[in-house]
Design a protein around this motif. Structure first.
Motif, PDB file in Angstrom:
ATOM      1  N   THR A 255       0.839  -1.206   0.000  1.00 43.16           N
ATOM      2  CA  THR A 255       0.000   0.000   0.000  1.00 43.16           C
ATOM      3  C   THR A 255       0.870   1.250   0.000  1.00 43.16           C
ATOM      4  O   THR A 255       0.594   2.221  -0.724  1.00 43.16           O
ATOM      5  CB  THR A 255      -0.917   0.010   1.231  1.00 43.16           C
ATOM      6  OG1 THR A 255      -1.715  -1.167   1.227  1.00 43.16           O
ATOM      7  CG2 THR A 255      -1.815   1.238   1.232  1.00 43.16           C
ATOM      8  N   LEU A 256       1.935   1.235   0.778  1.00 46.28           N
ATOM      9  CA  LEU A 256       2.838   2.391   0.818  1.00 46.28           C
ATOM     10  C   LEU A 256       3.467   2.649  -0.546  1.00 46.28           C
ATOM     11  O   LEU A 256       3.599   3.799  -0.982  1.00 46.28           O
ATOM     12  CB  LEU A 256       3.926   2.161   1.871  1.00 46.28           C
ATOM     13  CG  LEU A 256       4.953   3.293   2.028  1.00 46.28           C
ATOM     14  CD1 LEU A 256       4.278   4.582   2.462  1.00 46.28           C
ATOM     15  CD2 LEU A 256       6.034   2.896   3.034  1.00 46.28           C
ATOM     16  N   LEU A 257       3.815   1.572  -1.244  1.00 47.60           N
ATOM     17  CA  LEU A 257       4.399   1.745  -2.576  1.00 47.60           C
ATOM     18  C   LEU A 257       3.355   2.244  -3.576  1.00 47.60           C
ATOM     19  O   LEU A 257       3.670   3.029  -4.471  1.00 47.60           O
ATOM     20  CB  LEU A 257       5.020   0.434  -3.054  1.00 47.60           C
ATOM     21  CG  LEU A 257       6.281  -0.001  -2.276  1.00 47.60           C
ATOM     22  CD1 LEU A 257       6.836  -1.299  -2.861  1.00 47.60           C
ATOM     23  CD2 LEU A 257       7.352   1.088  -2.327  1.00 47.60           C
ATOM     24  N   TRP A 258       2.094   1.810  -3.413  1.00 48.27           N
ATOM     25  CA  TRP A 258       1.027   2.371  -4.244  1.00 48.27           C
ATOM     26  C   TRP A 258       0.907   3.881  -4.004  1.00 48.27           C
ATOM     27  O   TRP A 258       0.744   4.674  -4.941  1.00 48.27           O
ATOM     28  CB  TRP A 258      -0.311   1.694  -3.934  1.00 48.27           C
ATOM     29  CG  TRP A 258      -0.637   0.482  -4.758  1.00 48.27           C
ATOM     30  CD1 TRP A 258      -0.768  -0.798  -4.325  1.00 48.27           C
ATOM     31  CD2 TRP A 258      -0.910   0.440  -6.173  1.00 48.27           C
ATOM     32  NE1 TRP A 258      -1.092  -1.634  -5.366  1.00 48.27           N
ATOM     33  CE2 TRP A 258      -1.196  -0.898  -6.520  1.00 48.27           C
ATOM     34  CE3 TRP A 258      -0.935   1.409  -7.171  1.00 48.27           C
ATOM     35  CZ2 TRP A 258      -1.505  -1.296  -7.808  1.00 48.27           C
ATOM     36  CZ3 TRP A 258      -1.241   1.018  -8.480  1.00 48.27           C
ATOM     37  CH2 TRP A 258      -1.515  -0.322  -8.781  1.00 48.27           C
ATOM     38  N   VAL A 259       0.968   4.278  -2.731  1.00 48.26           N
ATOM     39  CA  VAL A 259       0.866   5.702  -2.402  1.00 48.26           C
ATOM     40  C   VAL A 259       2.009   6.484  -3.055  1.00 48.26           C
ATOM     41  O   VAL A 259       1.796   7.552  -3.639  1.00 48.26           O
ATOM     42  CB  VAL A 259       0.861   5.900  -0.874  1.00 48.26           C
ATOM     43  CG1 VAL A 259       1.005   7.382  -0.511  1.00 48.26           C
ATOM     44  CG2 VAL A 259      -0.421   5.335  -0.267  1.00 48.26           C
ATOM     45  N   ARG A 260       3.221   5.952  -2.972  1.00 48.67           N
ATOM     46  CA  ARG A 260       4.361   6.621  -3.618  1.00 48.67           C
ATOM     47  C   ARG A 260       4.190   6.670  -5.134  1.00 48.67           C
ATOM     48  O   ARG A 260       4.545   7.663  -5.779  1.00 48.67           O
ATOM     49  CB  ARG A 260       5.654   5.892  -3.253  1.00 48.67           C
ATOM     50  CG  ARG A 260       6.060   6.065  -1.798  1.00 48.67           C
ATOM     51  CD  ARG A 260       7.302   5.239  -1.481  1.00 48.67           C
ATOM     52  NE  ARG A 260       7.709   5.408  -0.097  1.00 48.67           N
ATOM     53  CZ  ARG A 260       8.651   4.657   0.493  1.00 48.67           C
ATOM     54  NH1 ARG A 260       9.270   3.702  -0.197  1.00 48.67           N
ATOM     55  NH2 ARG A 260       8.969   4.874   1.751  1.00 48.67           N
TER      56      ARG A 260
ATOM     57  N   ILE B 265      -4.347   9.384  -1.191  1.00 47.30           N
ATOM     58  CA  ILE B 265      -5.033   9.527   0.093  1.00 47.30           C
ATOM     59  C   ILE B 265      -6.010   8.370   0.311  1.00 47.30           C
ATOM     60  O   ILE B 265      -6.077   7.790   1.413  1.00 47.30           O
ATOM     61  CB  ILE B 265      -5.771  10.879   0.141  1.00 47.30           C
ATOM     62  CG1 ILE B 265      -4.750  12.027   0.182  1.00 47.30           C
ATOM     63  CG2 ILE B 265      -6.708  10.952   1.334  1.00 47.30           C
ATOM     64  CD1 ILE B 265      -5.345  13.384  -0.111  1.00 47.30           C
ATOM     65  N   GLN B 266      -6.764   8.030  -0.730  1.00 45.51           N
ATOM     66  CA  GLN B 266      -7.730   6.930  -0.596  1.00 45.51           C
ATOM     67  C   GLN B 266      -7.027   5.618  -0.267  1.00 45.51           C
ATOM     68  O   GLN B 266      -7.483   4.847   0.592  1.00 45.51           O
ATOM     69  CB  GLN B 266      -8.520   6.783  -1.895  1.00 45.51           C
ATOM     70  CG  GLN B 266      -9.618   5.735  -1.841  1.00 45.51           C
ATOM     71  CD  GLN B 266     -10.734   6.125  -0.909  1.00 45.51           C
ATOM     72  OE1 GLN B 266     -11.487   7.049  -1.187  1.00 45.51           O
ATOM     73  NE2 GLN B 266     -10.856   5.417   0.219  1.00 45.51           N
ATOM     74  N   GLU B 267      -5.920   5.348  -0.932  1.00 39.66           N
ATOM     75  CA  GLU B 267      -5.182   4.107  -0.697  1.00 39.66           C
ATOM     76  C   GLU B 267      -4.690   4.037   0.749  1.00 39.66           C
ATOM     77  O   GLU B 267      -4.806   2.998   1.421  1.00 39.66           O
ATOM     78  CB  GLU B 267      -4.001   4.025  -1.674  1.00 39.66           C
ATOM     79  CG  GLU B 267      -3.296   2.690  -1.706  1.00 39.66           C
ATOM     80  CD  GLU B 267      -4.120   1.582  -2.333  1.00 39.66           C
ATOM     81  OE1 GLU B 267      -3.862   0.408  -2.014  1.00 39.66           O
ATOM     82  OE2 GLU B 267      -5.032   1.881  -3.139  1.00 39.66           O
ATOM     83  N   ALA B 268      -4.132   5.140   1.246  1.00 37.51           N
ATOM     84  CA  ALA B 268      -3.640   5.164   2.630  1.00 37.51           C
ATOM     85  C   ALA B 268      -4.790   4.993   3.613  1.00 37.51           C
ATOM     86  O   ALA B 268      -4.694   4.229   4.597  1.00 37.51           O
ATOM     87  CB  ALA B 268      -2.903   6.477   2.884  1.00 37.51           C
TER      88      ALA B 268
END
Length: 532
Positions: A450-455, A467-470
């Motif tokens: 998830t953190l890598l998706w956010v990045r 924001i939604q992913e986090a």
């Protein structure tokens, strides 16, 4: 003109048989030598009898070693030459050595009786004075894919006993399209698919009426290969845009969609895509899924309410599909749009549930995708327990992996994605992130993917998605080791969106809930910078 070719001018050269026929004009009695060279087998016949035979699989030779001399009387003799080519370009040559000649030469065109060209005139019917007529000619082609050619034909009707200018011509082109009009005896038509079609023209003038049906075979005129001249795409587009798309057969409609997409005829593409999804005519499931998925992506990227339309057409296509797993795949498509684009998790749950009604039919990618989708719905709602159960159901559909193997594969994926994100190679990063989610869906609750998706999202300034992913992860797995880091990242995205108030709330949440985290000091520093 003579027997001499190095490829098949009528089509692909491999696995072909070529037959030459004609009549030799022998000027005087004498002994005539005949020879052949070819790649592969060749046979030369005079008056129906084999003179030279060189069978088998072999290449060319540059001499006349395969020859035979026979006595021929002056006059006309039937000539036939057969050539078989198994693979590659192939080719053949027929040579001769007339009486008194010192060397072998290709049999010249002057040795054969001349060939005269004939032209079609009006069709006549015995005992009648009127007759419809129909001829066609391939006049051009264009390409819409790597090797997808579409053909432009000139269709002509010169009926006997009718006034072509005053008569009405009704055309059925055999591909689901038609045309009608007064004086419409000569027109162009684009065929989007190769193959045999039955073309009908009906001629009407007052009380007089007649029709004719001819079968034609649509295919490339292989002479186009020699001149390498293609029509402009617009020339074919202009014609196809006049067709009644609703009458098209699904395979033809799919090819029309490809033409519209490549020509950027957006309105025509959307109309064709909607028909592909909603038509009642049976369609090949593989074609249906491929066409509708591409069309849905186009809708969401180009239409103001494209996401809502995409959901409706995914559902319509699912009801149209013949196979259960095809229906499931299309319902999953509808669910993903509801969840990812519209933020409507109740509707997403409805469509994922429709797909899972086929779960008892066996393992299929569509069912696994539905379980992952259902897990994402629960994750969005903050129900980590139900999300984990759905993700585990998805993971059970693949061969079980040992803990060590999983750790190695996850580690490899994470390092690879980190590299692509650092390099700004976003498409490669997305591909590997999707592979991670697919192979190990339970990892969607651990936090690092998830953190890598956010990045990934932040690197492309897609801050709402970041924001939604986090939020999804923290809501469903608040005690994840990556929760504080995700909240800090989400706060950065709120700042990028010029919403300091929401950023402060997230930073305050980190300070209040994750007191033992080393990131609390970072949260306090960011909060101070925002005046908190």
């Amino acid at each position: 003109g003579n027997v001499f070719h190095g490829n098949n001018i009528f089509g692909p050269s491999g696995r072909t048989i070529t037959r030459y026929t004609g009549f030799l004009q022998i000027p005087a009695n004498g002994d005539y030598g005949f020879a052949t060279s070819s790649d592969d087998a060749s046979f030369l016949l005079i008056d129906g009898k084999a003179v030279v035979e060189w069978g088998g699989y072999h290449g060319w030779v540059g001499d006349a070693r395969h020859n035979r001399t026979i006595a021929l009387a002056a006059g006309i003799h039937e000539f036939e030459y057969l050539h078989v080519n198994v693979a590659g370009d192939g080719g053949c040559v027929a040579a001769w050595k007339p009486p008194g000649s010192e060397k072998w030469v290709t049999i010249p065109s002057s040795a054969f009786l001349p060939v005269h060209r004939a032209f079609l005139r009006e069709r006549e019917r015995f005992g009648g004075t009127r007759s419809a007529d129909l001829t066609w000619r391939n006049i051009g082609e264009t390409v819409i894919g790597d090797d997808d050619y579409i053909q432009r034909f000139r269709m002509t009707s010169n009926p006997a006993g009718f006034d072509a200018k005053a008569a009405t011509f009704t055309w059925d082109f055999g591909d689901g399209t038609a045309a009608n009009g007064e004086g419409l005896n000569d027109l162009e038509h684009v065929y989007l698919l190769d193959g045999p079609v039955d073309v009908t023209v009906t001629v009407t003038q007052g009380t007089l009426k007649d029709s004719v049906t001819n079968r034609m075979v649509v295919s490339r005129d292989w002479r186009w290969i020699l001149n390498e001249k293609l029509d402009p795409l617009a020339a074919h587009l202009k014609i196809v845009q006049t067709y009644d798309l609703a009458r098209m057969k699904p395979a033809t409609l799919a090819r029309a969609m490809e033409l519209f997409r490549r020509a950027r005829a957006n309105a025509s593409y959307v109309k064709a895509g909607h028909l592909m999804a909603t038509s009642a005519e049976p369609v090949d499931d593989k074609m249906l899924v491929a066409s509708v998925k591409e069309y849905a992506e186009f809708l969401m990227a180009n239409e103001p309410d494209g996401a809502a339309k995409a959901v409706d057409d995914f559902v319509a296509a699912a009801k149209r599909a013949q196979q259960p797993f095809t229906r499931a795949a299309l319902y999953v498509g509808a669910g993903r749009v509801c969840l990812d684009r519209l933020g409507n998790d109740p509707k997403a749950e409805q469509w994922f549930a429709e797909a899972l009604k086929f779960a008892d039919r066996g393992n299929d990618r569509s069912i696994k995708a539905a379980w992952i989708g259902m897990g994402d719905v629960y994750r969005r709602r903050g129900d980590g327990e139900k999300a984990l159960a759905a993700y585990e159901s998805a993971e059970k559909m693949q061969p079980a992996a040992t803990a060590n193997r999983t750790a190695v594969e996850v580690g490899s994926l994470s390092r690879t994605i980190e590299f692509y994100i650092r390099q700004g190679e976003w498409e490669a990063a997305r591909k590997h992130l999707e592979e991670w989610d697919w192979q190990f869906p339970t990892q969607k609750l651990h936090g690092y993917s998830t953190l890598l998706w956010v990045r990934f999202y932040q690197g492309q300034k897609m801050h709402k998605e970041a924001i939604q992913e986090a939020n999804d992860l923290v809501g469903a797995a608040e005690r994840s080791n990556y929760a504080p880091q995700l909240l800090l990242a989400a706060a950065d995205s709120w700042v990028a969106l010029r919403n300091a108030g929401n950023a402060k709330k997230l930073l305050e949440h980190v300070i209040a809930v994750y007191k033992d985290s080393p990131l609390v000091s970072d949260a306090k520093k960011k909060l101070a910078e925002l005046g908190g």
